[in-house]
Design a protein around this motif. Structure first.
Motif, PDB file in Angstrom:
ATOM      1  N   LEU A  23      13.596  12.470  76.303  1.00 13.75           N
ATOM      2  CA  LEU A  23      12.285  12.368  76.944  1.00 13.75           C
ATOM      3  C   LEU A  23      11.786  13.746  77.354  1.00 13.75           C
ATOM      4  O   LEU A  23      10.599  14.076  77.171  1.00 13.75           O
ATOM      5  N   SER A  63       8.515  16.095  75.574  1.00 13.31           N
ATOM      6  CA  SER A  63       7.429  16.705  76.354  1.00 13.31           C
ATOM      7  C   SER A  63       7.399  18.217  76.208  1.00 13.31           C
ATOM      8  O   SER A  63       6.327  18.835  76.164  1.00 13.31           O
ATOM      9  N   LEU A  93      17.292   5.649  84.182  1.00 13.88           N
ATOM     10  CA  LEU A  93      17.644   6.233  82.895  1.00 13.88           C
ATOM     11  C   LEU A  93      19.152   6.160  82.689  1.00 13.88           C
ATOM     12  O   LEU A  93      19.925   6.498  83.581  1.00 13.88           O
ATOM     13  N   THR A 128      11.323   1.655  72.199  1.00 12.45           N
ATOM     14  CA  THR A 128      10.261   1.863  73.182  1.00 12.45           C
ATOM     15  C   THR A 128      10.420   0.892  74.343  1.00 12.45           C
ATOM     16  O   THR A 128      10.262   1.263  75.511  1.00 12.45           O
ATOM     17  N   ILE A 152      13.110   2.041  76.642  1.00 11.53           N
ATOM     18  CA  ILE A 152      12.663   3.128  77.521  1.00 11.53           C
ATOM     19  C   ILE A 152      11.824   2.577  78.665  1.00 11.53           C
ATOM     20  O   ILE A 152      11.954   3.004  79.816  1.00 11.53           O
ATOM     21  N   MET A 204      12.510   3.096  82.612  1.00 13.56           N
ATOM     22  CA  MET A 204      11.567   3.878  83.403  1.00 13.56           C
ATOM     23  C   MET A 204      10.645   3.011  84.264  1.00 13.56           C
ATOM     24  O   MET A 204      10.125   3.486  85.281  1.00 13.56           O
ATOM     25  N   PHE A 255       6.672   5.163  82.969  1.00 13.31           N
ATOM     26  CA  PHE A 255       6.379   5.185  81.531  1.00 13.31           C
ATOM     27  C   PHE A 255       4.912   5.533  81.300  1.00 13.31           C
ATOM     28  O   PHE A 255       4.578   6.298  80.379  1.00 13.31           O
ATOM     29  N   PHE A 299       4.479   9.200  81.767  1.00 12.71           N
ATOM     30  CA  PHE A 299       5.007   9.901  80.584  1.00 12.71           C
ATOM     31  C   PHE A 299       4.012   9.839  79.429  1.00 12.71           C
ATOM     32  O   PHE A 299       3.747  10.853  78.758  1.00 12.71           O
ATOM     33  N   ASN A 348       1.809  12.982  77.621  1.00 16.07           N
ATOM     34  CA  ASN A 348       1.887  13.256  76.187  1.00 16.07           C
ATOM     35  C   ASN A 348       0.527  13.167  75.513  1.00 16.07           C
ATOM     36  O   ASN A 348       0.247  13.919  74.571  1.00 16.07           O
ATOM     37  N   PHE A 351      12.079   7.381  69.813  1.00 10.84           N
ATOM     38  CA  PHE A 351      12.586   8.180  70.921  1.00 10.84           C
ATOM     39  C   PHE A 351      13.903   8.837  70.529  1.00 10.84           C
ATOM     40  O   PHE A 351      14.946   8.594  71.124  1.00 10.84           O
TER      41      PHE A 351
END
Length: 301
Positions: free
Chosen positions: A3, A7, A201, A223, A226, A230, A235, A238, A242, A273
């Motif tokens: 993650l 980024s 996480l 996805t 994740i 999160m 999420f 995040f 992005n 991911f």
């Protein structure tokens, strides 16, 4: 780490060598997939599918299988970015390079036998077609007309392919994907805290709606895994970060369409991911340098 790396990848110093190295590596990958398909078609009948699949899996090469008819599904490790490099070569290359690379990546993607790739191609051609038609009513109607006519002309081929995919996905693969999804959703909805802020996480004990996956970090819908870790709040943060980075560093509307199409087909697979996503970002961020050099050389590549 993934993650964070996704980024940070937007902030890497662009280098045209990243672009060329990635293209060479995945062109070799595409050639290998095509060669395997040809060899399997001409030298092995579907009767050997079980033995061949066992060899590929045991050696860590990926998964190669056949359901007793048609093409083999050559799903080697590294195939995940073949459609992405088709998109980039189709949009940004010219002349013979465009024809050679686009054809190779397209054929290898088809030979991979991954239905999610089809979704990516549909997304790409629709979005790319619309921006090039400039959304004029007449051209839009013409585009839809050509699409419908093409589907009618190739109806038998498309129908047979869809029937094959549905029959494959209705087996263990599809059932396993559903079970994983229900477990992740049920675990996420256990209480409001996990719904909004996730289970943390690295959490590996997932259970919900009667399904449990302990010590598992690999899910088909990565996805959703994740999101489970999160929660919706983190999420969403995040995703917004992005989106901002894409607008700031990718810039080109064609490149953004390529990125969206990549997300469309990668969402259904674990590699949305993982390090493949980082390669995608680095290539897209480095594209402006490649385009500038291409224009200096007279607009050809």
């Amino acid at each position: 780490m993934i993650l964070l790396s996704i980024s940070l990848a937007y902030h890497i110093k662009p280098d045209i060598n990243y672009f060329y190295i990635a293209y060479v590596c995945f062109f070799i990958q595409a050639v290998v997939v095509i060669v395997f398909q040809v060899l399997l078609l001409f030298y092995f009948s579907p009767d050997y599918a079980g033995s061949i699949r066992a060899v590929f899996i045991s050696r860590g090469w990926g998964d190669v299988y056949n359901y007793g008819y048609g093409l083999w599904n050559v799903q080697l490790k590294g195939n995940s970015l073949l459609p992405f490099f088709f998109f980039t070569s189709f949009v940004f290359l010219k002349g013979k390079s465009r024809f050679l690379l686009s054809s190779c990546f397209f054929i290898a993607s088809i030979f991979s036998g991954n239905f999610a790739f089809v979704l990516g191609f549909i997304s790409f051609f629709l979005l790319y077609g619309l921006i090039n038609l400039k959304i004029s009513a007449i051209k839009l109607y013409f585009f839809i007309f050509i699409t419908v006519i093409s589907m009618l002309v190739f109806y038998d081929t498309i129908f047979d392919y869809l029937i094959k995919i549905v029959s494959q996905k209705s087996g263990y693969s599809g059932q396993h994907r559903i079970e994983q999804s229900l477990a992740l959703i049920g675990d996420l909805a256990e209480n409001k805290m996990t719904l909004f802020f996730g289970g943390g996480l690295g959490s590996t004990d997932i259970s919900g709606f009667g399904f449990a996956f302990n010590d598992v970090i690999y899910f088909e819908l990565q996805t959703l895994y994740i999101v489970n870790q999160m929660g919706f709040v983190f999420f969403l943060i995040f995703v917004l970060f992005n989106i901002y980075f894409v607008i700031k560093y990718v810039k080109s509307k064609e490149a953004i369409i390529i990125y969206i199409s990549y997300l469309v087909y990668s969402f259904w697979n674990p590699y949305v991911f993982d390090t493949n996503h980082i390669v995608v970002i680095v290539v897209l961020v480095s594209l402006p340098i490649f385009l500038r050099k291409k224009h200096v050389r007279g607009g050809t590549c």
